[in-house]
Design a protein around this motif. Structure first.
Motif, mmCIF file in Angstrom:
data_model
loop_
_atom_site.group_PDB
_atom_site.id
_atom_site.type_symbol
_atom_site.label_atom_id
_atom_site.label_comp_id
_atom_site.label_asym_id
_atom_site.label_seq_id
_atom_site.Cartn_x
_atom_site.Cartn_y
_atom_site.Cartn_z
ATOM 1 N N GLU A 1 0.833 -1.207 0.000
ATOM 2 C CA GLU A 1 0.000 0.000 0.000
ATOM 3 C C GLU A 1 0.866 1.255 0.000
ATOM 4 N N SER A 2 1.932 1.244 0.773
ATOM 5 C CA SER A 2 2.826 2.399 0.832
ATOM 6 C C SER A 2 3.446 2.685 -0.524
ATOM 7 N N ILE A 3 3.798 1.635 -1.241
ATOM 8 C CA ILE A 3 4.385 1.783 -2.572
ATOM 9 C C ILE A 3 3.383 2.417 -3.532
ATOM 10 N N VAL A 4 2.147 1.932 -3.514
ATOM 11 C CA VAL A 4 1.128 2.441 -4.438
ATOM 12 C C VAL A 4 0.772 3.889 -4.109
ATOM 13 N N VAL A 5 0.644 4.213 -2.832
ATOM 14 C CA VAL A 5 0.317 5.588 -2.443
ATOM 15 C C VAL A 5 1.448 6.540 -2.837
ATOM 16 N N THR A 6 2.689 6.100 -2.683
ATOM 17 C CA THR A 6 3.824 6.923 -3.090
ATOM 18 C C THR A 6 3.810 7.168 -4.593
ATOM 19 N N ALA A 7 3.474 6.144 -5.370
ATOM 20 C CA ALA A 7 3.378 6.318 -6.823
ATOM 21 C C ALA A 7 2.249 7.278 -7.176
ATOM 22 N N ALA A 8 1.149 7.231 -6.431
ATOM 23 C CA ALA A 8 0.046 8.160 -6.675
ATOM 24 C C ALA A 8 0.478 9.596 -6.411
ATOM 25 N N ARG A 9 1.309 9.788 -5.408
ATOM 26 C CA ARG A 9 1.835 11.138 -5.145
ATOM 27 C C ARG A 9 2.700 11.616 -6.306
ATOM 28 N N ALA A 10 3.415 10.694 -6.949
ATOM 29 C CA ALA A 10 4.213 11.068 -8.118
ATOM 30 C C ALA A 10 3.315 11.529 -9.258
ATOM 31 N N LEU A 11 2.146 10.905 -9.395
ATOM 32 C CA LEU A 11 1.174 11.370 -10.399
ATOM 33 C C LEU A 11 0.690 12.773 -10.062
ATOM 34 N N ASP A 12 0.386 13.008 -8.798
ATOM 35 C CA ASP A 12 -0.029 14.353 -8.389
ATOM 36 C C ASP A 12 1.059 15.372 -8.690
ATOM 37 N N ALA A 13 2.310 15.004 -8.414
ATOM 38 C CA ALA A 13 3.424 15.919 -8.683
ATOM 39 C C ALA A 13 3.539 16.216 -10.169
ATOM 40 N N ALA A 14 3.302 15.209 -11.006
ATOM 41 C CA ALA A 14 3.406 15.399 -12.453
ATOM 42 C C ALA A 14 2.380 16.409 -12.958
ATOM 43 N N TYR A 15 1.237 16.493 -12.278
ATOM 44 C CA TYR A 15 0.178 17.422 -12.683
ATOM 45 C C TYR A 15 0.242 18.754 -11.948
ATOM 46 N N ASP A 16 1.161 18.891 -11.003
ATOM 47 C CA ASP A 16 1.202 20.067 -10.138
ATOM 48 C C ASP A 16 1.786 21.275 -10.885
ATOM 49 N N PRO A 17 0.977 22.296 -11.185
ATOM 50 C CA PRO A 17 1.493 23.439 -11.955
ATOM 51 C C PRO A 17 2.555 24.234 -11.197
ATOM 52 N N SER A 18 2.515 24.171 -9.870
ATOM 53 C CA SER A 18 3.475 24.956 -9.095
ATOM 54 C C SER A 18 4.896 24.416 -9.212
ATOM 55 N N LEU A 19 5.059 23.163 -9.677
ATOM 56 C CA LEU A 19 6.390 22.589 -9.853
ATOM 57 C C LEU A 19 7.015 22.977 -11.192
ATOM 58 N N ASN A 20 6.197 23.491 -12.096
ATOM 59 C CA ASN A 20 6.697 23.956 -13.402
ATOM 60 C C ASN A 20 7.488 22.882 -14.141
ATOM 61 N N LEU A 21 7.001 21.643 -14.097
ATOM 62 C CA LEU A 21 7.673 20.563 -14.807
ATOM 63 C C LEU A 21 7.341 20.625 -16.295
ATOM 64 N N ASP A 22 8.339 20.425 -17.138
ATOM 65 C CA ASP A 22 8.020 20.313 -18.550
ATOM 66 C C ASP A 22 7.361 18.962 -18.800
ATOM 67 N N HIS A 23 6.796 18.812 -19.991
ATOM 68 C CA HIS A 23 5.988 17.626 -20.287
ATOM 69 C C HIS A 23 6.779 16.333 -20.105
ATOM 70 N N GLU A 24 8.001 16.291 -20.619
ATOM 71 C CA GLU A 24 8.789 15.055 -20.554
ATOM 72 C C GLU A 24 9.184 14.721 -19.118
ATOM 73 N N THR A 25 9.509 15.729 -18.330
ATOM 74 C CA THR A 25 9.881 15.490 -16.938
ATOM 75 C C THR A 25 8.687 14.983 -16.139
ATOM 76 N N ALA A 26 7.528 15.568 -16.389
ATOM 77 C CA ALA A 26 6.309 15.122 -15.706
ATOM 78 C C ALA A 26 5.993 13.681 -16.068
ATOM 79 N N TYR A 27 6.089 13.363 -17.361
ATOM 80 C CA TYR A 27 5.841 11.991 -17.812
ATOM 81 C C TYR A 27 6.792 11.018 -17.132
ATOM 82 N N LEU A 28 8.072 11.331 -17.118
ATOM 83 C CA LEU A 28 9.064 10.440 -16.528
ATOM 84 C C LEU A 28 8.791 10.220 -15.048
ATOM 85 N N ARG A 29 8.451 11.278 -14.349
ATOM 86 C CA ARG A 29 8.210 11.173 -12.915
ATOM 87 C C ARG A 29 7.083 10.192 -12.624
ATOM 88 N N ALA A 30 5.994 10.301 -13.370
ATOM 89 C CA ALA A 30 4.833 9.443 -13.138
ATOM 90 C C ALA A 30 5.086 8.018 -13.625
#
Length: 407
Positions: free
Chosen positions: A295-324
């Motif tokens: 469960e901890s692993i899956v929840v952590t991966a879900a947070r990575a998805l949230d980070a990929a969509y987070d506009p405040s992080l200013n991730l470019d498209h490829e970086t967001a994709y890689l993170r998730a």
């Protein structure tokens, strides 16, 4: 001094409100889940309860009248739903995935489809064919006629479609590069969804055959399928992992319940009641720890998805994709074995009575094994290793078909 917390809820407090809201529905769904599997009763009624509760609308944006939850919150809720009935959580995978797809489309498309999600309409999936299609292609075809577009083809693994209002069908069009999504009315003339899934697990997900014969498709309901550097495959795969963890949590609770009430023991043991036997306690503890880790692993991966969509992080498209994608691929390598071990170890906390078909304890392992086969772990492990060794960007799963040179 009084403090108003209503506007400053922590993420955990927000999640607690969500689980308090939906737990009564989940508990109601859990009632009779074993009997439904034993008797192959599809959970139409239970899906209706979730629609009525607003569960199926949880990712609709504020801009379209929704009250969206984060990816972490959604996947935590899906885990709890899967613990109640893994079939019900699994069959909604296609629905939530298409809601994510809607958000990636132009405004006009969003304006057409988000109101339908808010109205409680559900989306199913028809992407994969049994065979005969080359990898990256599909034998299901879209054709433009004098009367408009029509869809013809046959699919399998149409998870959730038998419960849906709309089916998202992957198709090809002569003269058009790549593949398309055709969104068709589930009850349209020419659409037939069969409950013929013959897998030994997840029997109530409607994962059977979809037949489409001259089905009319509106031009506005055809989307070009994007296959590179999108976040959709990561979301789609994480849904499966959430279902897997829910199965593990249900197996953990079943193990604890069996031990807590068992009075029979063995002369080779301590002679104590099972609930007081240190060795049995250790077995349950190890099983629970495996599930906690998954469960901890899956929840952590879900947070990575949230980070990929987070506009405040200013991730470019490829970086967001890689993170998730990288997070979900690593989760996919690590989590399944933890849950499969837990569902197998369930039988070690009791005796031969555990294999009674009336108890259906094998359903946990069967369902977990079925979910875990959807995307071969070996390919994900290779992909992760290639990234860390050579910096090769992982590729999300987007196609299944015959290999080059297959006859």
């Amino acid at each position: 001094m009084s403090i108003n917390f209503t506007e400053t809820l922590s993420p955990e407090a927000t999640y607690q409100r969500l689980i308090d809201r939906f737990n009564p529905v989940f508990e109601r769904i859990a009632e009779g889940a074993t009997q439904r599997e034993q008797q192959r009763v599809l959970p139409f009624e239970q899906v209706g309860w979730l629609k009525d509760s607003g569960f199926t609308t949880l990712r609709v944006p504020h801009s379209h009248g929704g009250d969206p939850v984060s990816h972490e919150q959604l996947f935590r809720l899906l885990i709890e739903l899967a613990a109640a009935d893994s079939n019900v959580a699994h069959l909604l995978r296609s629905h939530f995935s298409f809601v994510e797809t809607i958000a990636l489309q132009p405004q006009e498309f969003q304006d057409r489809w988000f109101p339908r999600v808010l109205a409680g309409q559900i989306f199913g999936n028809a992407a994969t064919e049994r065979g005969g299609n080359a990898l990256g292609t599909t034998n299901t075809r879209l054709q433009e006629t004098s009367a408009g577009w029509v869809l013809n083809g046959e699919k399998y693994y149409t998870t959730g479609s038998i419960f849906a209002d709309w089916v998202v069908v992957m198709a090809s069009t002569d003269g058009v590069e790549g593949r398309q999504y055709a969104i068709v009315d589930r009850h349209s003339k020419g659409v037939e969804i069969l409950d013929d899934w013959d897998g030994f697990g997840q029997p109530l997900t409607g994962t059977g055959t979809g037949i489409f014969i001259n089905v009319p498709v509106e031009d506005a309901n055809i989307l070009q399928r994007k296959v590179a550097s999108t976040l959709e495959p990561a979301f789609f795969q994480l849904c499966l992992l959430a279902v897997l963890v829910g199965i593990g949590k249900a197996a953990r609770d079943e193990a604890a319940g069996i031990v807590a009430t068992r009075t029979r023991t063995f002369n080779t043991g301590s002679g104590e009641l099972f609930r007081n036997d240190p060795q049995i306690q250790e077995l349950v503890g190890r099983l629970a720890a495996n599930v906690y880790a998954a469960e901890s692993i899956v929840v952590t991966a879900a947070r990575a998805l949230d980070a990929a969509y987070d506009p405040s992080l200013n991730l470019d498209h490829e970086t967001a994709y890689l993170r998730a994608e990288l997070a979900v691929q690593q989760a996919h390598v690590a989590a399944p074995k933890l849950v499969l071990d837990a569902t197998s170890e369930l039988f070690d906390v009791t005796g031969a009575s555990a294999v009674s078909t009336s108890k259906s304890l094998d359903r946990f392992w069967r369902n977990a094994r079925t979910v875990a086969t959807h995307n071969p772990v070996a390919f994900k492990a290779r992909s992760v290793g290639d990234y860390f060794i050579n910096g090769t960007i992982p590729t999300g799963l987007n196609s299944i078909g015959d290999a080059t040179g297959a006859k």
